[in-house]
Design a protein around this motif. Structure first.
Motif, PDB file in Angstrom:
ATOM      1  N   GLN A 167      -5.566  -6.012   0.096  1.00 41.58           N
ATOM      2  CA  GLN A 167      -6.169  -5.115  -0.889  1.00 41.58           C
ATOM      3  C   GLN A 167      -7.679  -5.088  -0.690  1.00 41.58           C
ATOM      4  O   GLN A 167      -8.292  -6.135  -0.468  1.00 41.58           O
ATOM      5  N   PRO A 208       0.809  -1.222   0.000  1.00 38.67           N
ATOM      6  CA  PRO A 208       0.000   0.000   0.000  1.00 38.67           C
ATOM      7  C   PRO A 208       0.846   1.278   0.000  1.00 38.67           C
ATOM      8  O   PRO A 208       2.070   1.230   0.152  1.00 38.67           O
ATOM      9  N   SER A 239      -5.644   2.693   0.652  1.00 38.92           N
ATOM     10  CA  SER A 239      -5.929   1.481  -0.127  1.00 38.92           C
ATOM     11  C   SER A 239      -5.356   1.484  -1.542  1.00 38.92           C
ATOM     12  O   SER A 239      -5.438   0.478  -2.237  1.00 38.92           O
ATOM     13  N   ASN A 286     -11.628  -1.552  -4.422  1.00 40.41           N
ATOM     14  CA  ASN A 286     -11.282  -0.336  -3.690  1.00 40.41           C
ATOM     15  C   ASN A 286     -12.427   0.169  -2.822  1.00 40.41           C
ATOM     16  O   ASN A 286     -12.588   1.368  -2.596  1.00 40.41           O
ATOM     17  N   GLY A 332      -2.493   0.854  -3.903  1.00 39.67           N
ATOM     18  CA  GLY A 332      -1.239   0.132  -3.708  1.00 39.67           C
ATOM     19  C   GLY A 332      -0.854  -0.703  -4.917  1.00 39.67           C
ATOM     20  O   GLY A 332      -1.606  -0.833  -5.882  1.00 39.67           O
ATOM     21  N   TYR A 366      -0.952  -5.982   4.910  1.00 38.44           N
ATOM     22  CA  TYR A 366      -2.139  -5.257   4.428  1.00 38.44           C
ATOM     23  C   TYR A 366      -2.833  -6.046   3.330  1.00 38.44           C
ATOM     24  O   TYR A 366      -2.164  -6.692   2.519  1.00 38.44           O
TER      25      TYR A 366
END
Ligand SMILES: C[C@](O)(CO)[C@H](O)COP(=O)(O)OP(=O)(O)OC[C@H]1O[C@@H](n2ccc(N)nc2=O)[C@H](O)[C@@H]1O
Ligand SMILES: Nc1ncnc2c1ncn2[C@@H]1O[C@H](COP(=O)(O)OP(=O)(O)OP(=O)(O)O)[C@@H](O)[C@H]1O
Length: 436
Positions: free
Chosen positions: A422, A135, A163, A426, A165, A420
């Motif tokens: 995804q 990210p 978010s 989004n 990335g 993190y």
């Protein structure tokens, strides 16, 4: 029966789970009808569209000669913030007289938790392939508090992972002398200058391990944007190298080592929101002060800002007088507002790129009442509008903004021992908000 799937592999999971339904109803019979009833009322329209389309693919691939799979439900155009991804599916076997119904609840967060537990229980086992989300970040406020004798500047900043990335694929290379890197992006170095290769060299030096890696970097984060894309890649590569060496280093060690790569790197080993001081490497984890379902828009003109050049033009005479701890308190208590989103690097960045000042002012003016705050991230050149995922219309209309990078994003966090993840499409999900 409760069956769950991870959002990012929704299609594979739905196929797999439909096979289970098939086996459960009657392994000899053909399941001729199944319907998916998404809990669509609480999902954004874009998420619904994606789920519907994935579900259709999953169903189609299962369709036997005589079978008919259908999906019930309709898209709602309302854009709702809370994105629960539970889906109820009823499968019925109509080859027998009785209707055999099974409810399938897709709970992505539970599945993620389950997989994490599996991963943790086997955390000492080294993996040989890994695909990770890398990210980027924004600096919600950035105060520069002094110039240091080593040429760096002391800062006090609220950093938050977002978010937007890259995707990085790692695998162990048969080479015993060098790493190999490929990427979709032009202008990103592929040699020792790349922060991913720097991270591997650092990891081998610190741990005495000898593994080399093949890497493919799918770059989505623009460079020279003040979004720390390269720093995020370096942190992700350290995490990957550690996974592929049996997790011999702790998160804290990775964090401390990463400061040797860049000032922004240690922040990515926080859980997503942190108050950072010194040259950026002193990281204090904080509870996310802004709701994770707050949308934002990132607007980056084609021109980049060099971090070193911006710091070179920086002058202590042009800084804000606001106490950064006070800014942090204010944002934690009252939420985000234009008053708290101060960036002391704006004046020098606007000197490097005069058009950026005009862009920020125009976004703020056009989006009054729409964005809670408009600010520059890091050393630029990204302008962030928090509160709406769309840029003002003039960005689309005017020729001068034709090659402008535009992306929506959300604030993002991670759990300890997990990297993190995804966000699908989004879109923020409420599960991610409540798992903090
Ligand atoms: C602007 C920010 O992105 C805010 O988060 C960071 O301060 C920059 O961090 P970064 O890109 O990781 O920066 P580094 O790679 O460590 O440093 C690049 C150059 O920026 C300047 N630099 C960087 C960080 C800092 N606290 N003071 C500085 O003066 C130095 O001239 C340094 O040579
Ligand atoms: N993995 C990488 N991804 C992107 N750029 C990289 C990478 N490794 C090295 N670089 C170099 O670093 C430069 C800055 O890239 P980066 O994306 O980190 O900028 P930035 O968003 O301004 O970062 P920051 O917010 O940390 O100042 C690029 O122009 C590129 O030459």
């Amino acid at each position: 029966m409760e069956i769950m799937c991870v959002r990012s592999s929704f299609m594979t999971s739905i196929r797999h789970e439909c096979h289970k339904i098939h086996a459960f109803t009657n392994s000899q019979a053909t399941v001729t009808r199944a319907s998916l009833l998404p809990d669509s009322s609480s999902m954004s329209s874009s998420s619904q569209a994606l789920l519907f389309s994935n579900a259709r693919h999953g169903m189609r691939s299962l369709k036997s000669g005589r079978g008919e799979w259908s999906i019930k439900g309709s898209h709602s155009n309302s854009r709702l913030a809370s994105g629960r991804c539970n889906i109820r599916a009823h499968a019925s076997d109509t080859t027998t007289s009785s209707e055999n119904k099974i409810e399938v609840v897709y709970n992505p967060q539970k599945r993620i938790d389950e997989l994490t537990m599996e991963l943790n229980s086997s955390s000492s086992m080294a993996v040989s392939n890994l695909t990770l989300f890398s990210p980027s970040k924004v600096n919600v406020f950035l105060r520069i508090t002094g110039k240091r004798p080593d040429g760096y500047h002391d800062l006090a900043s609220l950093f938050h992972v977002i978010s937007l990335g890259d995707i990085i694929k790692f695998s162990i290379s048969p080479s015993t002398t060098k790493d190999s890197l490929t990427t979709n992006a032009s202008g990103v170095p592929l040699d020792e200058k790349n922060l991913i290769i720097k991270a591997f060299n650092l990891y081998r030096r610190k741990t005495g391990t000898q593994k080399y890696f093949w890497v493919h970097l799918d770059k989505q984060v623009p460079t020279g944007a003040g979004l720390g894309g390269g720093s995020g890649n370096a942190a992700t590569a350290l995490w990957a190298a550690n996974q592929m060496n049996g997790n011999i280093a702790s998160e804290k060690e990775l964090q401390a080592w990463s400061a040797e790569i860049g000032s922004d790197c240690p922040f990515f080993f926080s859980q997503g929101a942190a108050y950072c001081t010194s040259r950026g490497e002193v990281v204090r984890d904080i509870a996310p002060p802004i709701s994770l379902d707050t949308p934002m828009v990132l607007i980056k003109p084609k021109e980049e800002c060099s971090t070193a050049e911006v710091y070179k033009l920086f002058s202590m005479e042009r800084v804000s007088k606001k106490d950064p701890e006070e800014l942090l308190r204010e944002i934690s208590q009252n939420g985000i507002s234009q008053n708290v989103c101060i960036n002391d690097l704006e004046p020098p960045a606007f000197e490097v790129l005069p058009a950026l000042k005009a862009l920020k002012e125009r976004v703020a003016a056009a989006g009054r009442g729409r964005y809670q705050a408009v600010f520059m991230s890091g050393s630029g050149s990204t302008i962030v509008g928090v509160g709406d995922s769309e840029p003002p219309q003039f960005i689309y209309d005017e020729e001068q903004y034709r090659d402008t990078f535009i992306s929506e994003a959300f604030f993002l966090t991670r759990k300890e021992n997990e990297w993190y993840q995804q966000l699908i499409d989004n879109t923020c999900s409420i599960e991610e908000k409540t798992c903090l």
